[in-house]
Write a protein that holds these residues in place. Sequence first.
Motif, mmCIF file in Angstrom:
data_model
loop_
_atom_site.group_PDB
_atom_site.id
_atom_site.type_symbol
_atom_site.label_atom_id
_atom_site.label_comp_id
_atom_site.label_asym_id
_atom_site.label_seq_id
_atom_site.Cartn_x
_atom_site.Cartn_y
_atom_site.Cartn_z
ATOM 1 N N TYR A 1 -5.770 10.741 -2.755
ATOM 2 C CA TYR A 1 -6.607 10.034 -1.709
ATOM 3 C C TYR A 1 -6.457 8.534 -1.649
ATOM 4 O O TYR A 1 -6.252 7.943 -2.897
ATOM 5 C CB TYR A 1 -8.034 10.471 -2.119
ATOM 6 C CG TYR A 1 -8.384 12.035 -1.720
ATOM 7 C CD1 TYR A 1 -8.893 12.351 -0.435
ATOM 8 C CD2 TYR A 1 -8.089 12.887 -2.551
ATOM 9 C CE1 TYR A 1 -8.893 13.718 -0.035
ATOM 10 C CE2 TYR A 1 -8.380 14.262 -2.317
ATOM 11 C CZ TYR A 1 -8.950 14.452 -0.989
ATOM 12 O OH TYR A 1 -8.929 15.898 -0.865
ATOM 13 N N LEU A 2 -6.812 7.830 -0.414
ATOM 14 C CA LEU A 2 -6.859 6.221 -0.434
ATOM 15 C C LEU A 2 -8.157 5.940 -0.185
ATOM 16 O O LEU A 2 -8.649 6.202 0.969
ATOM 17 C CB LEU A 2 -5.963 5.893 0.458
ATOM 18 C CG LEU A 2 -5.791 4.336 0.843
ATOM 19 C CD1 LEU A 2 -5.770 3.465 -0.724
ATOM 20 C CD2 LEU A 2 -4.817 3.997 1.762
ATOM 21 N N ALA A 3 -8.737 5.185 -1.122
ATOM 22 C CA ALA A 3 -10.015 4.630 -0.681
ATOM 23 C C ALA A 3 -9.877 3.067 -0.652
ATOM 24 O O ALA A 3 -9.484 2.491 -1.472
ATOM 25 C CB ALA A 3 -11.291 5.093 -1.653
ATOM 26 N N SER B 1 -5.057 1.252 11.300
ATOM 27 C CA SER B 1 -3.746 1.419 11.286
ATOM 28 C C SER B 1 -3.292 1.508 9.701
ATOM 29 O O SER B 1 -2.042 2.007 9.560
ATOM 30 C CB SER B 1 -2.934 0.421 11.899
ATOM 31 O OG SER B 1 -3.021 -0.735 11.433
ATOM 32 N N PHE B 2 -3.962 1.116 8.803
ATOM 33 C CA PHE B 2 -3.466 1.099 7.367
ATOM 34 C C PHE B 2 -3.448 2.800 6.931
ATOM 35 O O PHE B 2 -2.930 3.142 6.113
ATOM 36 C CB PHE B 2 -4.227 0.425 6.389
ATOM 37 C CG PHE B 2 -3.927 -1.037 6.224
ATOM 38 C CD1 PHE B 2 -3.207 -1.501 5.577
ATOM 39 C CD2 PHE B 2 -4.754 -1.778 7.205
ATOM 40 C CE1 PHE B 2 -2.701 -2.948 5.589
ATOM 41 C CE2 PHE B 2 -4.462 -3.367 6.998
ATOM 42 C CZ PHE B 2 -3.418 -3.637 6.157
ATOM 43 N N PHE B 3 -4.188 3.563 7.879
ATOM 44 C CA PHE B 3 -4.151 4.793 7.151
ATOM 45 C C PHE B 3 -3.412 5.997 8.079
ATOM 46 O O PHE B 3 -3.559 7.068 7.956
ATOM 47 C CB PHE B 3 -5.682 5.532 7.247
ATOM 48 C CG PHE B 3 -6.600 4.718 6.645
ATOM 49 C CD1 PHE B 3 -6.831 4.905 5.147
ATOM 50 C CD2 PHE B 3 -7.293 3.542 6.912
ATOM 51 C CE1 PHE B 3 -7.622 4.178 4.555
ATOM 52 C CE2 PHE B 3 -8.102 2.766 6.211
ATOM 53 C CZ PHE B 3 -8.063 3.225 4.917
ATOM 54 N N ASP B 4 -2.655 5.345 8.891
ATOM 55 C CA ASP B 4 -1.549 6.159 9.692
ATOM 56 C C ASP B 4 -0.891 7.021 8.988
ATOM 57 O O ASP B 4 -0.183 6.681 7.873
ATOM 58 C CB ASP B 4 -0.765 4.985 10.442
ATOM 59 C CG ASP B 4 -1.175 4.477 11.692
ATOM 60 O OD1 ASP B 4 -2.587 4.787 11.991
ATOM 61 O OD2 ASP B 4 -0.603 3.612 12.187
ATOM 62 N N ALA C 1 -12.846 3.160 4.391
ATOM 63 C CA ALA C 1 -12.480 4.514 4.613
ATOM 64 C C ALA C 1 -12.073 5.276 3.363
ATOM 65 O O ALA C 1 -11.453 4.579 2.597
ATOM 66 C CB ALA C 1 -11.588 4.436 6.016
ATOM 67 N N VAL C 2 -11.892 6.581 3.628
ATOM 68 C CA VAL C 2 -11.125 7.371 2.575
ATOM 69 C C VAL C 2 -10.377 8.568 3.531
ATOM 70 O O VAL C 2 -10.838 8.760 4.324
ATOM 71 C CB VAL C 2 -12.114 8.096 1.637
ATOM 72 C CG1 VAL C 2 -11.604 9.009 0.692
ATOM 73 C CG2 VAL C 2 -13.132 7.263 0.878
ATOM 74 N N ALA C 3 -8.914 8.270 2.990
ATOM 75 C CA ALA C 3 -8.226 9.177 3.667
ATOM 76 C C ALA C 3 -7.440 9.998 2.685
ATOM 77 O O ALA C 3 -7.049 9.535 1.470
ATOM 78 C CB ALA C 3 -7.083 8.350 4.461
ATOM 79 N N ARG C 4 -6.883 11.202 3.256
ATOM 80 C CA ARG C 4 -6.103 12.168 2.364
ATOM 81 C C ARG C 4 -4.392 12.101 2.706
ATOM 82 O O ARG C 4 -4.330 12.229 3.670
ATOM 83 C CB ARG C 4 -6.583 13.757 2.311
ATOM 84 C CG ARG C 4 -5.899 14.644 1.430
ATOM 85 C CD ARG C 4 -6.448 16.186 1.742
ATOM 86 N NE ARG C 4 -5.968 17.182 1.128
ATOM 87 C CZ ARG C 4 -4.759 17.712 1.029
ATOM 88 N NH1 ARG C 4 -4.009 17.395 2.234
ATOM 89 N NH2 ARG C 4 -4.341 18.861 0.283
ATOM 90 N N VAL D 1 0.759 -1.192 0.035
ATOM 91 C CA VAL D 1 -0.153 -0.118 0.089
ATOM 92 C C VAL D 1 1.042 1.367 0.238
ATOM 93 O O VAL D 1 0.667 2.225 -0.648
ATOM 94 C CB VAL D 1 -0.942 0.013 1.210
ATOM 95 C CG1 VAL D 1 -1.833 1.480 1.398
ATOM 96 C CG2 VAL D 1 -1.846 -1.118 1.047
ATOM 97 N N ALA D 2 1.966 1.331 0.886
ATOM 98 C CA ALA D 2 2.860 2.399 0.921
ATOM 99 C C ALA D 2 3.647 2.552 -0.404
ATOM 100 O O ALA D 2 3.760 3.741 -0.839
ATOM 101 C CB ALA D 2 3.851 2.225 1.895
ATOM 102 N N ARG D 3 3.818 1.654 -1.279
ATOM 103 C CA ARG D 3 4.572 1.855 -2.445
ATOM 104 C C ARG D 3 3.528 2.332 -3.598
ATOM 105 O O ARG D 3 4.045 3.293 -4.403
ATOM 106 C CB ARG D 3 5.219 0.453 -3.069
ATOM 107 C CG ARG D 3 5.935 0.488 -4.261
ATOM 108 C CD ARG D 3 7.156 1.294 -3.948
ATOM 109 N NE ARG D 3 7.558 1.375 -5.541
ATOM 110 C CZ ARG D 3 7.707 2.357 -5.976
ATOM 111 N NH1 ARG D 3 7.112 3.816 -5.772
ATOM 112 N NH2 ARG D 3 8.304 2.548 -7.397
#
Length: 269
Positions: A188-190, A227-230, A264-267, A176-178
């Motif tokens: 954004y990550l959904a 924690s995936f959205f840390d 979730a969705v994160a910026r 995911v980080a890559r």
Amino acid sequence: MNTPDPRPSGLVTSRAHSARVYDYILGGKDHYPVDAEAGEAMRRHWPALPVHMRENRRFMHRAGRYLAEEHGVRQFLDIGTGLPTSPNLHEVVQEVAPESHVVYVDNDPIVLAHARALLRSTPEGATAYVDADMHDPDAILDSPEFRDLIDLDKPVGLMIIGIMHFILPPEDRRLVARLLEPLPSGSYLAMTIGTADFAPEEVGRVAEEYRQQSMPMALRDLATATSFFDGMDLLDPGVTQVHTWRPGPEQEGVEGRDIAMYGAVARKR
């Protein structure tokens, strides 16, 4: 018996595939007997499985539309696309903004065979399909399709929907980080993340059936999913069951015990 014809090259029909099991359970036609058998076994273990799968896809629709409407995102990278069942992501976001670009990624030969359905873009926009695996993110990021359609000077919507439970630790976070790494700030990550928090016995039996079909799963509790959205900024309402994330009329009457997916969705900062 519903089977694709002709068979795409490289297709393995002797064991079930997650995308085709998903297709069978949702009433599609692009699967083989082995997928139907696996799907039936899973439905016996947990009759709510079709409801759960539909809500996972509806989350993708709402998240994509939300990013296009409320945050002006005009380019998307969709990992683990699955079989093209309308509406697809480009249909949702191009309804909001016809100029949107969408790059689809999957590694199932059947998805590749039907990828032309994913390429019916509006004249103003563009779509492309990359035959690649999330386990090899560089093949995605270095692909000519990604380089041609995605402008890394502008925000990107990275969609990882219904696949993380097949990405096992410790590789999950690195992958995911890559994928996020080259995307600019303001992207954004959904993501949806499988869980056994709400129906542990039933979902556990489904996971065991997947394991027996050579598709091991990793189910996460709320803290692990979050924690995936840390390091990112979670958008309201945060990490919730997918049917409660900015729900619409379709979500009325959906029971929490029938949903085994956080979303979730994160910026990206």
